[in-house]
Write an enzyme that holds these catalytic residues in place. Structure first.
Site, PDB file in Angstrom:
ATOM      1  N   LYS A 196      42.678  35.789  50.289  1.00  0.00           N
ATOM      2  CA  LYS A 196      41.336  36.220  49.865  1.00  0.00           C
ATOM      3  C   LYS A 196      40.953  35.551  48.544  1.00  0.00           C
ATOM      4  CE  LYS A 196      39.428  39.321  47.478  1.00  0.00           C
ATOM      5  NZ  LYS A 196      38.316  38.531  46.914  1.00  0.00           N
ATOM      6  N   GLU A 270      50.699  38.320  38.949  1.00  0.00           N
ATOM      7  CA  GLU A 270      50.479  37.458  37.774  1.00  0.00           C
ATOM      8  C   GLU A 270      49.225  37.988  37.109  1.00  0.00           C
ATOM      9  OE1 GLU A 270      52.191  34.761  36.880  1.00  0.00           O
ATOM     10  OE2 GLU A 270      53.175  34.011  38.691  1.00  0.00           O
ATOM     11  N   CYS A 304      44.894  32.636  32.004  1.00  0.00           N
ATOM     12  CA  CYS A 304      45.730  33.803  31.692  1.00  0.00           C
ATOM     13  C   CYS A 304      46.746  33.467  30.607  1.00  0.00           C
ATOM     14  CB  CYS A 304      46.421  34.321  32.939  1.00  0.00           C
ATOM     15  SG  CYS A 304      47.159  33.030  33.934  1.00  0.00           S
ATOM     16  N   GLU A 402      42.888  41.083  26.137  1.00  0.00           N
ATOM     17  CA  GLU A 402      42.549  39.796  26.738  1.00  0.00           C
ATOM     18  C   GLU A 402      41.028  39.638  26.800  1.00  0.00           C
ATOM     19  OE1 GLU A 402      43.242  39.092  31.040  1.00  0.00           O
ATOM     20  OE2 GLU A 402      44.244  37.267  30.376  1.00  0.00           O
TER      21      GLU A 402
HETATM   22  P1  NAI Z   1      39.882  40.936  39.189  1.00  0.00           P
HETATM   23  O1  NAI Z   1      41.313  41.247  38.946  1.00  0.00           O
HETATM   24  O2  NAI Z   1      38.970  42.044  39.592  1.00  0.00           O
HETATM   25  O3  NAI Z   1      39.767  39.808  40.326  1.00  0.00           O
HETATM   26  C1  NAI Z   1      40.821  39.010  40.811  1.00  0.00           C
HETATM   27  C2  NAI Z   1      40.861  39.055  42.342  1.00  0.00           C
HETATM   28  O4  NAI Z   1      41.185  40.383  42.779  1.00  0.00           O
HETATM   29  C3  NAI Z   1      39.519  38.728  43.014  1.00  0.00           C
HETATM   30  O5  NAI Z   1      39.788  38.022  44.200  1.00  0.00           O
HETATM   31  C4  NAI Z   1      38.969  40.097  43.340  1.00  0.00           C
HETATM   32  O6  NAI Z   1      38.061  40.114  44.414  1.00  0.00           O
HETATM   33  C5  NAI Z   1      40.225  40.859  43.714  1.00  0.00           C
HETATM   34  N1  NAI Z   1      40.156  42.328  43.607  1.00  0.00           N
HETATM   35  C6  NAI Z   1      39.329  43.070  42.800  1.00  0.00           C
HETATM   36  N2  NAI Z   1      39.587  44.385  42.958  1.00  0.00           N
HETATM   37  C7  NAI Z   1      40.589  44.480  43.866  1.00  0.00           C
HETATM   38  C8  NAI Z   1      41.307  45.576  44.434  1.00  0.00           C
HETATM   39  N3  NAI Z   1      41.033  46.835  44.091  1.00  0.00           N
HETATM   40  N4  NAI Z   1      42.295  45.315  45.321  1.00  0.00           N
HETATM   41  C9  NAI Z   1      42.591  44.053  45.660  1.00  0.00           C
HETATM   42  N5  NAI Z   1      41.946  42.971  45.165  1.00  0.00           N
HETATM   43  C10 NAI Z   1      40.950  43.186  44.279  1.00  0.00           C
HETATM   44  O7  NAI Z   1      39.327  40.219  37.910  1.00  0.00           O
HETATM   45  P2  NAI Z   1      37.785  40.056  37.440  1.00  0.00           P
HETATM   46  O8  NAI Z   1      37.081  41.361  37.562  1.00  0.00           O
HETATM   47  O9  NAI Z   1      37.217  38.895  38.142  1.00  0.00           O
HETATM   48  O10 NAI Z   1      37.973  39.715  35.905  1.00  0.00           O
HETATM   49  C11 NAI Z   1      38.184  40.748  34.955  1.00  0.00           C
HETATM   50  C12 NAI Z   1      39.174  40.338  33.922  1.00  0.00           C
HETATM   51  O11 NAI Z   1      40.431  40.117  34.513  1.00  0.00           O
HETATM   52  C13 NAI Z   1      38.869  39.020  33.213  1.00  0.00           C
HETATM   53  O12 NAI Z   1      37.966  39.197  32.182  1.00  0.00           O
HETATM   54  C14 NAI Z   1      40.238  38.625  32.733  1.00  0.00           C
HETATM   55  O13 NAI Z   1      40.535  39.282  31.537  1.00  0.00           O
HETATM   56  C15 NAI Z   1      41.150  39.125  33.833  1.00  0.00           C
HETATM   57  N6  NAI Z   1      41.520  38.054  34.777  1.00  0.00           N
HETATM   58  C16 NAI Z   1      42.743  37.495  34.669  1.00  0.00           C
HETATM   59  C17 NAI Z   1      43.111  36.460  35.498  1.00  0.00           C
HETATM   60  C18 NAI Z   1      44.423  35.806  35.395  1.00  0.00           C
HETATM   61  O14 NAI Z   1      44.567  34.673  35.808  1.00  0.00           O
HETATM   62  N7  NAI Z   1      45.429  36.471  34.905  1.00  0.00           N
HETATM   63  C19 NAI Z   1      42.179  35.912  36.490  1.00  0.00           C
HETATM   64  C20 NAI Z   1      40.925  36.611  36.576  1.00  0.00           C
HETATM   65  C21 NAI Z   1      40.632  37.624  35.716  1.00  0.00           C
END
Ligand code: NAI
Ligand code: MG
Length: 491
Positions: A196, A270, A304, A402
């Site tokens: 996904k 991660e 990240c 973060e």
């Molecule tokens: P997110 O964690 O919501 O999104 C990442 C992925 O998880 C996307 O594909 C999203 O559709 C999916 N997702 C969202 N809710 C889910 C759930 N309940 N169950 C399963 N999958 C789910 O991150 P978002 O909202 O895009 O960004 C928020 C913050 O997260 C950012 O500001 C940043 O601080 C952090 N982040 C960290 C990342 C990393 O590489 N460690 C990458 C993206 C965001």
């Protein structure tokens, strides 16, 4: 016939500037809408619903994307299970390897197209998608293709076996690279996949689906279900999934851990980070400053493992801060498709709002604020100038949390003990950097740091052979290298 020499007109009356150098887009092919990729075919979502993916540099829609429901996720998992039982599990490992090599070569051949689409959909500078993301994607497929028939050598006397169906959920900061980090080891170890992509950056994964069709991978070995959080949650909950691999926020990581507790599903996470980049007075200062800039402003800070906290030894603090500011003044914020651009567009309006609220918070917390004076594009899009906070304290939220944007928080230190204690004092532990002339100092310090990856005299360097992953709230499990095979195997 004489050829007329073209002499570009330069305007010396204002500050120096570069002529635009946009990467062409006429060679890429995108559809107006994309369906779900299930069982080797593009199929309509059962709800009939679609959502737009935008270009964050101008806010305009690029394409409509199918919204996968739990019913669609179920179809995809069934197709992955069938493909696992019928083809992938039975196939000779060397043959699985050939398919993965084929994908790697096809990605290389189409690298330019992938790079442009990545920058269009996600906002990252073309220089990065062209020189970092896409070459690393191909490198990961090549690397793991090589392991497919050598798993017994990777784990001698342990009879490694595939798990079955892996559910993989990826973020928007390195869309195709995160897909590669997850797909390549899963396929090499004999698992089938439901992937996904993130809702703001689904396009390169869907282009990859086209390559997967062309590469003639058995139908259902890779399925791609687009959608937002609910689609991801449906995948996590599905009872016929053997393993979940997730990259994204710590918040969602915790939800996934709760949802999978007691289910027997293997999980790797991660998550976020708040990396410390540490400069000692004996470092090569210019090189270190360049590394700090790369560590936080690279990919708009949507990383990240971004070096978002800087610790400078007190004796060189003023010098380093001055050099940082000077260098920040030369960073070009602009069109992601322009080859001169250093900092592209912030991935979404939501992410920009989050970054801006942290910048306001930093000012309120009493840190000293500095932003470059370079122009930013006007007329739509999400932009943020490179930002620096000095005189910050351990207790500041901008130091603990973060931000995921181009915002650096600086503190000074005197001794190694002091900097180790400060650097380790966050809920995270993904990465760190150290800049010093002395090898002994590097070993002394890095042994005491609680971080999964530590770079010395460099930053943000990646290689498929090197494992990557975190401590504490940065997650668990490793991706990359030999270590990256184990989460997809049982013994
Ligand atoms: P997110 O964690 O919501 O999104 C990442 C992925 O998880 C996307 O594909 C999203 O559709 C999916 N997702 C969202 N809710 C889910 C759930 N309940 N169950 C399963 N999958 C789910 O991150 P978002 O909202 O895009 O960004 C928020 C913050 O997260 C950012 O500001 C940043 O601080 C952090 N982040 C960290 C990342 C990393 O590489 N460690 C990458 C993206 C965001
Ligand atoms: Mg987009």
């Amino acid at each position: 016939m004489t050829t007329k020499k073209h002499i570009p007109k330069l305007n010396f009356s204002t500050d120096w500037s570069y002529a635009p150098a946009p990467e062409g887009t006429d060679h890429i092919q995108l559809n107006q809408s994309y369906d779900l990729f299930i069982g080797g075919k593009f199929v309509k979502p059962e709800s009939g619903k679609y959502f737009p993916t935008l270009n964050p540099a101008n806010g305009q829609k690029i394409a409509d994307i199918a919204e996968g429901s739990s019913g669609d996720v179920d179809r995809a998992v069934k197709s992955a299970r069938q493909a696992y039982e019928k083809y992938w599990k039975k196939m000779k490992p060397a043959d699985r390897g050939k398919y993965i090599y084929r994908l790697a070569r096809m990605i290389q051949e189409r690298a330019r197209e992938f790079a442009v689409i990545e920058s269009l959909d996600g906002g990252k500078p073309i220089r990065e998608s062209r020189d970092i993301d896409i070459p690393l994607v191909a490198a990961h497929f090549f690397y793991y293709a090589g392991w497919a028939d050598k798993l017994e050598y990777a784990f001698p006397n342990r009879k490694p076996q595939s798990l079955g169906v892996a559910g993989q959920i990826i973020p928007w900061n390195f869309p195709l690279l995160m897909a590669a980090w997850k797909l390549a080891p899963a396929l090499a170890t004999g698992n089938t996949v439901v992937l996904k992509p993130a809702e703001t950056t689904p396009l390169t994964a869907l282009k990859l689906a086209e390559l997967i069709q062309e590469a003639d991978l058995p139908p259902g070995v890779v399925n791609i279900v687009t959608g937002a959080g609910e689609t991801g949650a449906a995948l996590v909950k599905h009872p016929d999934i053997d393993k979940i691999a997730f990259t994204g926020s710590t918040e969602v990581g915790k939800l996934i851990q709760t949802a999978t507790a007691g289910s027997g599903k293997k999980v790797t996470l991660e998550l976020g980070g708040k990396a410390a980049n540490i400069i000692f007075e004996d470092a090569t200062i210019d090189q270190a400053v360049e590394g700090i800039i790369n560590g936080i402003y690279f990919n708009q800070g949507h990383v990240c493992c971004a070096g978002s906290r800087l610790f400078v030894q007190e004796s060189v603090e003023n010098l380093v801060i001055q050099k940082l500011k000077d260098r920040m003044e030369t960073l070009i914020v602009g069109d992601p498709l322009d080859k001169n651009t250093d900092i592209g567009a912030i991935n979404s309006a939501e992410q920009l709002a989050k970054i801006e609220s942290y910048i306001e918070l930093g000012k309120k917390e009493g840190a000293e604020f500095y932003q470059s004076n370079m122009p930013i594009p006007n007329g739509g899009g999400n932009w943020c100038r490179p930002t620096l906070f000095t005189k910050t304290a351990q207790s500041h939220q901008i130091v603990q949390e973060e931000i995921f944007g181009p915002v650096l928080a600086v503190q000074s230190f005197r001794t190694i003990d002091e900097v180790v204690e400060k650097a380790n004092n966050t809920p995270y532990g993904l990465s760190a950097g150290v800049w010093t002339d002395k090898g002994s100092k590097i070993f002394h310090l890095t042994n005491r740091m609680r971080a999964g990856v530590i770079w010395a005299n460099t930053y943000n360097k990646f290689d498929p052979t090197a494992p990557f992953g975190g401590y504490k709230e940065s997650g668990f499990g490793r991706e990359g290298g030999l270590h990256g095979l184990a989460p997809y195997l049982k013994f």
